[in-house]
Scaffold this motif. Structure first.
Motif, mmCIF file in Angstrom:
data_model
loop_
_atom_site.group_PDB
_atom_site.id
_atom_site.type_symbol
_atom_site.label_atom_id
_atom_site.label_comp_id
_atom_site.label_asym_id
_atom_site.label_seq_id
_atom_site.Cartn_x
_atom_site.Cartn_y
_atom_site.Cartn_z
ATOM 1 N N LEU A 217 25.828 22.148 40.743
ATOM 2 C CA LEU A 217 25.292 23.498 40.913
ATOM 3 C C LEU A 217 26.306 24.524 40.398
ATOM 4 O O LEU A 217 27.378 24.167 39.914
ATOM 5 C CB LEU A 217 24.957 23.747 42.386
ATOM 6 N N GLU A 218 25.964 25.770 40.548
ATOM 7 C CA GLU A 218 26.773 26.846 39.955
ATOM 8 C C GLU A 218 28.185 26.896 40.544
ATOM 9 O O GLU A 218 28.378 26.840 41.758
ATOM 10 C CB GLU A 218 26.085 28.198 40.172
ATOM 11 N N ILE A 219 29.173 27.018 39.643
ATOM 12 C CA ILE A 219 30.578 27.190 40.021
ATOM 13 C C ILE A 219 31.170 28.292 39.152
ATOM 14 O O ILE A 219 30.976 28.302 37.934
ATOM 15 C CB ILE A 219 31.392 25.891 39.832
ATOM 16 N N ALA A 220 31.880 29.204 39.774
ATOM 17 C CA ALA A 220 32.555 30.282 39.034
ATOM 18 C C ALA A 220 33.993 30.371 39.513
ATOM 19 O O ALA A 220 34.256 30.428 40.717
ATOM 20 C CB ALA A 220 31.838 31.613 39.235
ATOM 21 N N LEU A 221 34.909 30.381 38.555
ATOM 22 C CA LEU A 221 36.335 30.498 38.859
ATOM 23 C C LEU A 221 36.848 31.744 38.151
ATOM 24 O O LEU A 221 36.916 31.793 36.924
ATOM 25 C CB LEU A 221 37.080 29.252 38.375
ATOM 26 N N THR A 222 37.184 32.762 38.920
ATOM 27 C CA THR A 222 37.566 34.051 38.350
ATOM 28 C C THR A 222 38.947 34.469 38.827
ATOM 29 O O THR A 222 39.503 33.887 39.766
ATOM 30 C CB THR A 222 36.551 35.141 38.738
ATOM 31 N N ARG A 223 39.469 35.496 38.165
ATOM 32 C CA ARG A 223 40.765 36.035 38.568
ATOM 33 C C ARG A 223 40.649 36.677 39.939
ATOM 34 O O ARG A 223 39.684 37.373 40.237
ATOM 35 C CB ARG A 223 41.240 37.073 37.551
ATOM 36 N N GLN A 224 41.640 36.442 40.758
ATOM 37 C CA GLN A 224 41.631 36.997 42.109
ATOM 38 C C GLN A 224 41.884 38.493 42.045
ATOM 39 O O GLN A 224 42.869 38.945 41.457
ATOM 40 C CB GLN A 224 42.702 36.309 42.960
ATOM 41 N N GLU A 225 40.968 39.248 42.633
ATOM 42 C CA GLU A 225 41.059 40.698 42.571
ATOM 43 C C GLU A 225 42.165 41.201 43.479
ATOM 44 O O GLU A 225 42.377 40.688 44.574
ATOM 45 C CB GLU A 225 39.732 41.343 42.972
ATOM 46 N N VAL A 226 42.865 42.234 42.980
ATOM 47 C CA VAL A 226 43.911 42.888 43.755
ATOM 48 C C VAL A 226 43.422 44.270 44.111
ATOM 49 O O VAL A 226 42.812 44.963 43.290
ATOM 50 C CB VAL A 226 45.228 42.985 42.951
ATOM 51 N N ASN A 227 43.695 44.703 45.343
ATOM 52 C CA ASN A 227 43.267 46.027 45.785
ATOM 53 C C ASN A 227 44.154 47.091 45.161
ATOM 54 O O ASN A 227 45.247 47.375 45.641
ATOM 55 C CB ASN A 227 43.336 46.110 47.315
ATOM 56 N N ASN A 228 43.670 47.712 44.068
ATOM 57 C CA ASN A 228 44.457 48.722 43.369
ATOM 58 C C ASN A 228 44.493 50.052 44.089
ATOM 59 O O ASN A 228 45.300 50.922 43.766
ATOM 60 C CB ASN A 228 43.880 48.944 41.959
#
Length: 231
Positions: A217-228
């Motif tokens: 099934l669907e898998i997404a691996l993205t950059r971890q967001e930083v609270n700017n």
């Protein structure tokens, strides 16, 4: 002569401000604001409205300070008026807030008549801002390659509590389940993990092993967001 550049142009009279001094202070404030606007726009994403506001802000603050001109009552009234302002816009980043404070600082200096100090302050802060923008912080790139956000969809009959632990132990140094929710009319779960990869070069191998567990099934691996927005 050099020292005269760093004395206030408003020291001659505390009661009234001459037209020439007023124009000089406003003109220097506008030039400083335009300079800050260009420095802010250097190698960063920006909106036209924010850049225009940043260019005008020193002149606005300068005018307010000159009009107060040592009057305590007027100063309290101005502070009260500014406290009523509500900014209904998209939250700014730390860079945005820092630029606003720099522009306000320059406006305060010019409003007190110290045009030389205002120009010197602006040049120093602008150059420092530009240099820091160009400096490559290699730690951030390394962190972006290691720290990821994993979004994975699994069937509802799969117990997600520890089903991926063996894969996480093999490919990550740490992992944490951030959220879980049902999707597709409750027939599936969508999980979000914050993970730190041991070896970024094995990212595809890591995803392939996850696919075997979740039924492709669907898998997404993205950059971890930083609270700017946090300072």
């Amino acid at each position: 002569m050099f020292n005269s550049l760093f004395t206030s142009v408003l020291t001659e009279s505390t009661e009234t401000i001459s037209i020439s001094n007023f124009i000089a202070c406003i003109g220097v404030s506008l030039l400083i604001g335009i300079f800050f606007a260009f420095m802010y726009a250097f190698r960063t994403k920006y909106t036209k409205s924010f850049v225009i506001t940043l260019a005008m802000l020193p002149a606005i603050v300068c005018t307010v300070i000159m009009m107060v001109n040592g009057n305590i009552g007027a100063g309290v009234a101005v502070a009260g008026a500014f406290s009523l302002v509500r900014f209904r816009s998209v939250p700014g980043s730390a860079r945005d807030i820092g630029s606003i404070f720099m522009a306000m600082g320059a406006g305060l200096i010019t409003g007190m008549g110290y045009l030389g100090y205002a120009i010197l302050f602006s040049l120093i802060m602008g150059i420092v801002l530009m240099l820091l923008t160009t400096v490559p912080f290699s730690g951030n790139k390394k962190r972006d390659a290691i720290e990821k956000t994993l979004k994975i969809t699994i069937p509802e009959d799969l117990d997600y509590y520890n089903v991926f632990d063996d894969i996480f132990d093999q490919y990550t140094t740490e992992h944490a389940l951030v959220s879980s929710k049902t999707t597709n009319m409750g027939s599936m779960f969508k999980l979000i993990y914050n993970i730190s990869l041991k070896d970024p070069s094995k990212e595809k191998e890591f995803v392939d092993n996850l696919r075997c567990k979740n039924g492709n099934l669907e898998i997404a691996l993205t950059r971890q967001e930083v609270n700017n927005n946090a300072l």
